[in-house]
Design an enzyme around this catalytic site. Structure first.
Site, PDB file in Angstrom:
ATOM      1  N   GLU A 236      36.722  38.483  50.423  1.00 21.87           N
ATOM      2  CA  GLU A 236      37.705  37.824  49.550  1.00 21.87           C
ATOM      3  C   GLU A 236      39.078  38.473  49.709  1.00 21.87           C
ATOM      4  O   GLU A 236      40.107  37.789  49.724  1.00 21.87           O
ATOM      5  CB  GLU A 236      37.251  37.869  48.097  1.00 21.87           C
ATOM      6  CG  GLU A 236      38.115  37.042  47.159  1.00 21.87           C
ATOM      7  CD  GLU A 236      38.083  35.555  47.461  1.00 21.87           C
ATOM      8  OE1 GLU A 236      39.171  34.959  47.602  1.00 21.87           O
ATOM      9  OE2 GLU A 236      36.986  34.978  47.564  1.00 21.87           O
TER      10      GLU A 236
ATOM     11  N   GLU B 147      45.623  34.227  53.760  1.00 24.06           N
ATOM     12  CA  GLU B 147      46.383  33.168  53.094  1.00 24.06           C
ATOM     13  C   GLU B 147      47.823  33.600  52.845  1.00 24.06           C
ATOM     14  O   GLU B 147      48.759  32.817  53.042  1.00 24.06           O
ATOM     15  CB  GLU B 147      45.708  32.764  51.783  1.00 24.06           C
ATOM     16  CG  GLU B 147      44.416  32.002  51.996  1.00 24.06           C
ATOM     17  CD  GLU B 147      43.761  31.569  50.699  1.00 24.06           C
ATOM     18  OE1 GLU B 147      44.235  31.952  49.607  1.00 24.06           O
ATOM     19  OE2 GLU B 147      42.768  30.831  50.769  1.00 24.06           O
TER      20      GLU B 147
END
Length: 126
Positions: free
Chosen positions: A68, A75
């Site tokens: 994560e 991102e």
């Protein structure tokens, strides 16, 4: 060529902890991972997991949360590089998210393998 002085080790750890804190505070999915991990720890205490089962659960927590963090960083870098919708940016973001999803699904399946027999044993003992 000019040599750059490296930060002291404690600063490197500080940056890493800041990254973890930022991800937990800003990313909904990381909050979910943390909550699920807490629930698994509570269930593990209740059902008295073996050392091996604890090691498996802790490894899975680390894997999912680390992925994560990597997904969040990918991102952020993609968003930093371009605000346009580009096919390669989409591939980078989607595949990073897919990596987290695969790890989370496998963690859930392994969690079921560990906990379902314990829950069934508890329920039949009532």
């Amino acid at each position: 060529m000019k040599k750059h002085k490296k930060d002291p080790l404690y600063k490197s750890f500080g940056y890493a902890f800041q990254g973890i804190y930022t991800c937990i505070s800003k990313e909904r999915n990381m909050k979910i991972h943390c909550c699920v991990s807490l629930l698994v720890v509570i269930a593990g205490i209740i059902f008295q997991l073996s050392v091996t089962e604890w090691c498996i659960c802790l490894t899975l927590f680390g894997l999912v949360m680390a992925l994560e963090l990597v997904n969040t960083s990918i991102e952020a870098v993609v968003d930093l590089v371009t605000e346009e919708r580009k096919p390669l940016a989409k591939i980078a973001k989607d595949t990073a998210a897919g990596a987290v999803l695969i790890a989370a699904i496998m963690a859930a399946i392994i969690g079921c393998v560990i906990f379902v027999p314990k829950v069934m044993q508890f329920l039949t003992g009532l």
